[in-house]
Design an enzyme around this catalytic site. Structure first.
Site, PDB file in Angstrom:
ATOM      1  N   ARG A  21      -5.720   7.271  -7.428  1.00  0.00           N
ATOM      2  CA  ARG A  21      -4.454   7.758  -6.899  1.00  0.00           C
ATOM      3  C   ARG A  21      -3.779   8.628  -7.964  1.00  0.00           C
ATOM      4  NH1 ARG A  21      -1.271   2.546  -5.644  1.00  0.00           N
ATOM      5  NH2 ARG A  21       0.355   4.040  -5.046  1.00  0.00           N
ATOM      6  N   SER A  23      -0.605   8.601  -9.047  1.00  0.00           N
ATOM      7  CA  SER A  23       0.516   8.060  -9.811  1.00  0.00           C
ATOM      8  C   SER A  23       0.149   7.903 -11.286  1.00  0.00           C
ATOM      9  CB  SER A  23       0.952   6.705  -9.246  1.00  0.00           C
ATOM     10  OG  SER A  23       0.030   5.688  -9.588  1.00  0.00           O
ATOM     11  N   LYS A  95      -5.392  -6.008  -6.344  1.00  0.00           N
ATOM     12  CA  LYS A  95      -4.464  -6.646  -5.409  1.00  0.00           C
ATOM     13  C   LYS A  95      -4.160  -5.740  -4.208  1.00  0.00           C
ATOM     14  CE  LYS A  95       0.091  -5.366  -7.271  1.00  0.00           C
ATOM     15  NZ  LYS A  95       1.405  -5.874  -7.718  1.00  0.00           N
ATOM     16  N   ASP A  96      -4.437  -4.424  -4.327  1.00  0.00           N
ATOM     17  CA  ASP A  96      -4.228  -3.497  -3.213  1.00  0.00           C
ATOM     18  C   ASP A  96      -5.398  -3.472  -2.239  1.00  0.00           C
ATOM     19  OD1 ASP A  96      -1.780  -2.694  -4.231  1.00  0.00           O
ATOM     20  OD2 ASP A  96      -2.611  -0.961  -5.298  1.00  0.00           O
ATOM     21  N   ARG A 143       5.910 -11.257  -0.713  1.00  0.00           N
ATOM     22  CA  ARG A 143       5.827 -12.431  -1.593  1.00  0.00           C
ATOM     23  C   ARG A 143       7.052 -12.506  -2.488  1.00  0.00           C
ATOM     24  NH1 ARG A 143       4.769 -12.616  -6.978  1.00  0.00           N
ATOM     25  NH2 ARG A 143       4.120 -10.437  -6.958  1.00  0.00           N
ATOM     26  N   ARG A 144       7.373 -11.399  -3.146  1.00  0.00           N
ATOM     27  CA  ARG A 144       8.522 -11.415  -4.056  1.00  0.00           C
ATOM     28  C   ARG A 144       9.827 -11.661  -3.307  1.00  0.00           C
ATOM     29  NH1 ARG A 144       6.118  -6.309  -7.348  1.00  0.00           N
ATOM     30  NH2 ARG A 144       4.957  -7.458  -8.946  1.00  0.00           N
ATOM     31  N   ARG A 161      10.709   0.996  -2.564  1.00  0.00           N
ATOM     32  CA  ARG A 161       9.355   1.433  -2.866  1.00  0.00           C
ATOM     33  C   ARG A 161       9.415   2.552  -3.902  1.00  0.00           C
ATOM     34  NH1 ARG A 161       5.773   3.295   1.485  1.00  0.00           N
ATOM     35  NH2 ARG A 161       4.340   3.183  -0.269  1.00  0.00           N
ATOM     36  N   GLY A 162       8.257   2.959  -4.370  1.00  0.00           N
ATOM     37  CA  GLY A 162       8.192   4.009  -5.375  1.00  0.00           C
ATOM     38  C   GLY A 162       7.446   3.530  -6.600  1.00  0.00           C
ATOM     39  N   ASN A 163       7.220   4.450  -7.530  1.00  0.00           N
ATOM     40  CA  ASN A 163       6.492   4.091  -8.738  1.00  0.00           C
ATOM     41  C   ASN A 163       7.372   3.300  -9.701  1.00  0.00           C
ATOM     42  OD1 ASN A 163       8.089   5.990 -10.181  1.00  0.00           O
ATOM     43  ND2 ASN A 163       6.638   7.634  -9.702  1.00  0.00           N
ATOM     44  N   ARG A 167      11.624   2.762  -9.725  1.00  0.00           N
ATOM     45  CA  ARG A 167      12.282   1.472  -9.524  1.00  0.00           C
ATOM     46  C   ARG A 167      13.135   1.068 -10.727  1.00  0.00           C
ATOM     47  NH1 ARG A 167       7.418  -2.086  -7.081  1.00  0.00           N
ATOM     48  NH2 ARG A 167       6.099  -0.488  -8.047  1.00  0.00           N
ATOM     49  N   CYS A 255      -1.359  -7.919   1.841  1.00  0.00           N
ATOM     50  CA  CYS A 255      -0.224  -8.100   0.934  1.00  0.00           C
ATOM     51  C   CYS A 255       1.095  -8.258   1.665  1.00  0.00           C
ATOM     52  CB  CYS A 255      -0.156  -6.959  -0.078  1.00  0.00           C
ATOM     53  SG  CYS A 255       0.080  -5.336   0.649  1.00  0.00           S
TER      54      CYS A 255
END
Length: 325
Positions: A21, A23, A95-96, A143-144, A161-163, A167, A255
């Site tokens: 990706r 990012s 995890k993705d 989850r969070r 959301r976002g990188n 955040r 997720c």
């Protein structure tokens, strides 16, 4: 097969093409993976090309993951690039990745696990317990969100959301009061600010399944490449990932499911898996754990998931249905 032949096999096109990706964090993870690849397979950085790929999850930033379908939204376009022959290896945050891969894909290796813990980013609190009532906490993780409400039902959890940089800036600008990020991402990018970053211990907040693990994905039929990449596979991390992901797989929730799971080795070198399943509003939490030899990793995950299902009882259907909407 000697080491010299590995480099010949994996450079069929003259370069080993690594898909990632765009990012900053994803590129850094790919670079760390390639550094390990070069070290163990005696390659040179000049043997590698990075191929940036835009995923579905990257293009839609104004909606929660639950609304765009979280399973594979950061993965599928990289798999298309593998099928099209544009890349040889896709590098992911494990995890993705969906717990069930397409038949033509396989994971030949994982990196040694980085710090799996979550970190609280907040100017006026250092723990979840000290977050003032009414604090606005931004996250896109089910989850969070559930864990936050479990610790304090008077918080205001908002979709964010976002990188990582985006955040953190949201907290800096007071657009929100706090957010929670994976410590491994902060570490990989070299972001250190002890003034308002507090890493949360695992007894307080269990992470997402496979958090902190970088994985490679390739085409299943590329057996020569799989053999080469097996040399860099970290077996301890591999078994931990198997246990955590097999637990998640039983629920088939991706997720979006408010499930936390973490496996580690105890003093006797047995694999110890702990998992927690939450209601989405954080009002209920069910926990389970099991120990066994690492070779039983998949069975440990299934056993813990089944125990969670039994404990959740009548609440299970509403938790799962909420997760697949």
């Amino acid at each position: 097969m000697d080491m010299k032949n590995y480099s010949n096999i994996i450079r069929k096109s003259g370069k080993l093409r690594i898909g990632t990706r765009r990012s900053r964090l994803a590129v850094k993870q790919a670079e760390l993976f390639c550094a390990r690849l070069c070290q163990i397979l005696s390659l040179s950085p000049e043997d590698i090309d990075y191929v940036p790929v835009v995923t579905h999850g990257d293009t839609i930033k104004d909606k929660p993951l639950s609304e765009i379908g979280s399973v594979g939204v950061f993965v599928k376009e990289l798999e298309v690039a593998l099928r099209d022959g544009r890349i040889d290896i896709a590098v992911h945050s494990l995890k993705d990745m969906p717990t069930v891969l397409p038949d033509d894909m396989t994971i030949p290796c994982v990196m040694p696990r980085d710090d799996p813990r979550d970190t609280l980013i907040c100017k006026n609190a250092q723990t979840l317990a000290t977050l003032p009532n009414g604090s606005r906490v931004g996250t896109s993780s089910a989850r969070r969100e559930a864990q936050l409400y479990w610790h304090n039902k008077k918080l205001q959890v908002e979709s964010l959301r976002g990188n990582i940089d985006t955040r953190i800036k949201a907290v800096d600008s007071c657009a929100i009061d706090a957010t929670i990020l994976a410590q491994c991402g902060l570490d990989r990018l070299g972001i250190i600010d002890t003034t308002y970053m507090t890493t949360l211990d695992l007894d307080t907040v269990l992470p997402a399944p496979a958090q902190g693990i970088v994985a490679a994905e390739i085409l299943s039929h590329d057996t020569d490449l799989a053999t080469a990449l097996a040399r860099i596979n970290n077996m301890q991390t591999w078994y931990c990932a198997q246990a955590e992901r097999s637990c998640l797989a039983v629920f088939d929730g991706g997720c979006i499911l408010p499930l936390a799971a973490y496996a580690q080795y105890d003093a006797e070198q047995k694999l110890h898996l702990r998992a927690q399943l939450f209601s989405h509003d954080g009002s209920k939490m069910y926990s389970a754990s099991a120990k066994a030899h690492a070779c039983e990793a998949v069975n440990i995950g299934k056993k813990v998931a089944q125990e969670l299902m039994i404990k959740a009882g009548d609440d299970l259907s509403s938790i799962v249905q909420h997760s697949v909407r």
